[in-house]
Design a protein around this motif. Structure first.
Motif, short mmCIF file in Angstrom:
data_model
loop_
_atom_site.label_atom_id
_atom_site.label_comp_id
_atom_site.label_asym_id
_atom_site.label_seq_id
_atom_site.Cartn_x
_atom_site.Cartn_y
_atom_site.Cartn_z
N ALA A 184 0.84 -1.20 0.00
CA ALA A 184 0.00 0.00 0.00
C ALA A 184 0.87 1.26 0.00
CB ALA A 184 -0.94 0.00 1.21
N ASP A 185 1.99 1.22 0.74
CA ASP A 185 2.92 2.35 0.74
C ASP A 185 3.49 2.59 -0.66
OD1 ASP A 185 2.66 2.64 3.54
OD2 ASP A 185 4.37 1.31 3.92
N VAL A 186 3.89 1.51 -1.31
CA VAL A 186 4.47 1.62 -2.65
C VAL A 186 3.44 2.15 -3.63
CG1 VAL A 186 5.41 0.29 -4.60
CG2 VAL A 186 6.20 -0.18 -2.27
N ARG A 187 2.23 1.64 -3.55
CA ARG A 187 1.16 2.09 -4.45
C ARG A 187 0.89 3.59 -4.25
NH1 ARG A 187 -1.90 -1.47 -7.02
NH2 ARG A 187 -1.48 -3.09 -5.50
N GLY A 188 0.86 4.03 -3.00
CA GLY A 188 0.63 5.45 -2.70
C GLY A 188 1.79 6.32 -3.15
N ALA A 189 3.01 5.87 -2.92
CA ALA A 189 4.18 6.63 -3.34
C ALA A 189 4.21 6.78 -4.86
CB ALA A 189 5.46 5.96 -2.85
N ALA A 190 3.88 5.71 -5.56
CA ALA A 190 3.86 5.77 -7.03
C ALA A 190 2.81 6.77 -7.50
CB ALA A 190 3.58 4.38 -7.61
N ARG A 191 1.67 6.79 -6.85
CA ARG A 191 0.60 7.73 -7.22
C ARG A 191 1.07 9.18 -7.01
NH1 ARG A 191 -3.48 6.21 -3.77
NH2 ARG A 191 -3.75 4.39 -5.07
N VAL A 192 1.73 9.44 -5.89
CA VAL A 192 2.22 10.79 -5.59
C VAL A 192 3.31 11.19 -6.58
CG1 VAL A 192 3.51 12.15 -3.89
CG2 VAL A 192 1.58 10.73 -3.16
N LEU A 193 4.27 10.29 -6.83
CA LEU A 193 5.36 10.62 -7.75
C LEU A 193 4.85 10.87 -9.16
CD1 LEU A 193 8.14 8.20 -6.49
CD2 LEU A 193 8.14 10.70 -6.40
N ARG A 194 3.87 10.09 -9.60
CA ARG A 194 3.28 10.33 -10.93
C ARG A 194 2.65 11.72 -11.00
NH1 ARG A 194 2.40 4.83 -11.41
NH2 ARG A 194 0.44 4.81 -10.31
N ALA A 195 1.97 12.11 -9.93
CA ALA A 195 1.34 13.44 -9.90
C ALA A 195 2.41 14.54 -9.96
CB ALA A 195 0.49 13.60 -8.64
#
Length: 76
Positions: free
Chosen positions: A55-66
């Motif tokens: 879940a941390d990785v999924r969230g970090a990827a979402r933030v970095l993409r933004a």
């Protein structure tokens, strides 16, 4: 499938390292799907920080993409 490390890239740090790892994540995501990319990335990170979850990785990827989209500016 682990992230490839070569002598030239093993010394990357900071922004360059984040961009390289994000590019590798995006490549895995495109080739194998998001769930596989998240799983592989979480396992790689857990070797050094076992508390990181998928879940941390999924969230970090979402933030970095933004942030990488160019539409976000944290500067005021």
């Amino acid at each position: 499938m682990a992230t490839r490390t070569t002598k030239a890239t093993s010394k990357l740090a900071g922004t360059a390292k984040v961009l390289r790892e994000m590019r590798e994540f995006a490549r895995m995501e495109e080739e194998y799907g998001q769930d596989v990319a998240v799983s592989i990335t979480a396992k790689a990170i857990q070797r050094f920080n076992p508390e990181v979850t998928q879940a941390d990785v999924r969230g970090a990827a979402r933030v970095l993409r933004a942030l990488l989209s160019g539409d976000v500016s944290l500067a005021v």
